[in-house]
Design a protein around this motif. Structure first.
Motif, mmCIF file in Angstrom:
data_model
loop_
_atom_site.group_PDB
_atom_site.id
_atom_site.type_symbol
_atom_site.label_atom_id
_atom_site.label_comp_id
_atom_site.label_asym_id
_atom_site.label_seq_id
_atom_site.Cartn_x
_atom_site.Cartn_y
_atom_site.Cartn_z
ATOM 1 N N ALA A 23 4.648 -6.748 2.549
ATOM 2 C CA ALA A 23 2.974 -6.270 2.351
ATOM 3 C C ALA A 23 2.549 -7.805 2.232
ATOM 4 N N GLU A 24 3.299 -8.637 1.699
ATOM 5 C CA GLU A 24 2.850 -10.149 1.129
ATOM 6 C C GLU A 24 2.693 -10.845 2.371
ATOM 7 N N ASP A 41 -2.228 2.126 5.186
ATOM 8 C CA ASP A 41 -0.832 2.875 4.975
ATOM 9 C C ASP A 41 0.257 2.017 4.344
ATOM 10 N N ASN A 42 -0.377 1.315 2.954
ATOM 11 C CA ASN A 42 0.577 0.482 2.206
ATOM 12 C C ASN A 42 1.097 -0.674 3.240
ATOM 13 N N ALA A 43 0.247 -1.417 4.149
ATOM 14 C CA ALA A 43 0.782 -2.405 4.820
ATOM 15 C C ALA A 43 1.890 -2.179 5.850
ATOM 16 N N THR A 44 1.862 -1.174 6.358
ATOM 17 C CA THR A 44 2.503 -0.798 7.594
ATOM 18 C C THR A 44 1.808 -0.499 8.983
ATOM 19 N N ARG A 88 -4.906 0.563 16.577
ATOM 20 C CA ARG A 88 -3.798 0.684 15.515
ATOM 21 C C ARG A 88 -2.559 0.222 15.927
ATOM 22 N N TYR A 89 -2.011 -0.822 15.347
ATOM 23 C CA TYR A 89 -0.788 -1.282 15.710
ATOM 24 C C TYR A 89 0.104 -1.104 14.531
ATOM 25 N N SER A 90 1.513 -0.605 14.855
ATOM 26 C CA SER A 90 2.561 -0.634 13.931
ATOM 27 C C SER A 90 3.882 -0.643 14.887
#
Length: 116
Positions: A23-24, A41-44, A88-90
């Motif tokens: 996340a950092e 989504d919690n940095a996902t 949206r990217y993941s």
């Protein structure tokens, strides 16, 4: 990595089991993107909503985005409407964000940057 450096980079294949960005790390990359990109989504994942005047402009953007996705072999999730597109990217193979997501986001931002 600065915006121009991200934009000039190319995606590298990620394998299942490769680590996702913490996340950092994701928070450090975020300022290199247009301010409308958000961590979710919690940095996902990162996402951005784009607005257009009409359907033609929306689809022209989606087609340009598809070319970037094909060239980089890294594909976002899209929600497309008459005058809007949510990107949206993941990175699914790592179960979160990778540098590839930020590389592609800077390239998408560049599609809408006006040249002088």
């Amino acid at each position: 990595m600065a915006t121009q450096e991200l934009r000039d980079s190319h995606c590298k294949p990620c394998k299942k089991g490769d680590p996702s960005l913490a996340a950092e790390q994701a928070a450090e990359y975020l300022p290199e993107l247009h301010p409308d990109w958000v961590l979710e989504d919690n940095a996902t994942a990162i996402s951005r909503n784009f607005s257009f005047d009409n359907y033609y402009q929306t689809i022209a953007f989606v087609n340009a985005l598809a070319w970037v996705a094909h060239t980089e072999d890294h594909h976002p999730d899209l929600e497309v409407g008459y005058n809007r597109c949510r990107v949206r990217y993941s990175t699914h193979s790592v179960g979160g964000l990778s540098t590839n997501d930020f590389i592609c986001a800077t390239k998408i931002d560049a599609l809408l940057t006006k040249s002088v």
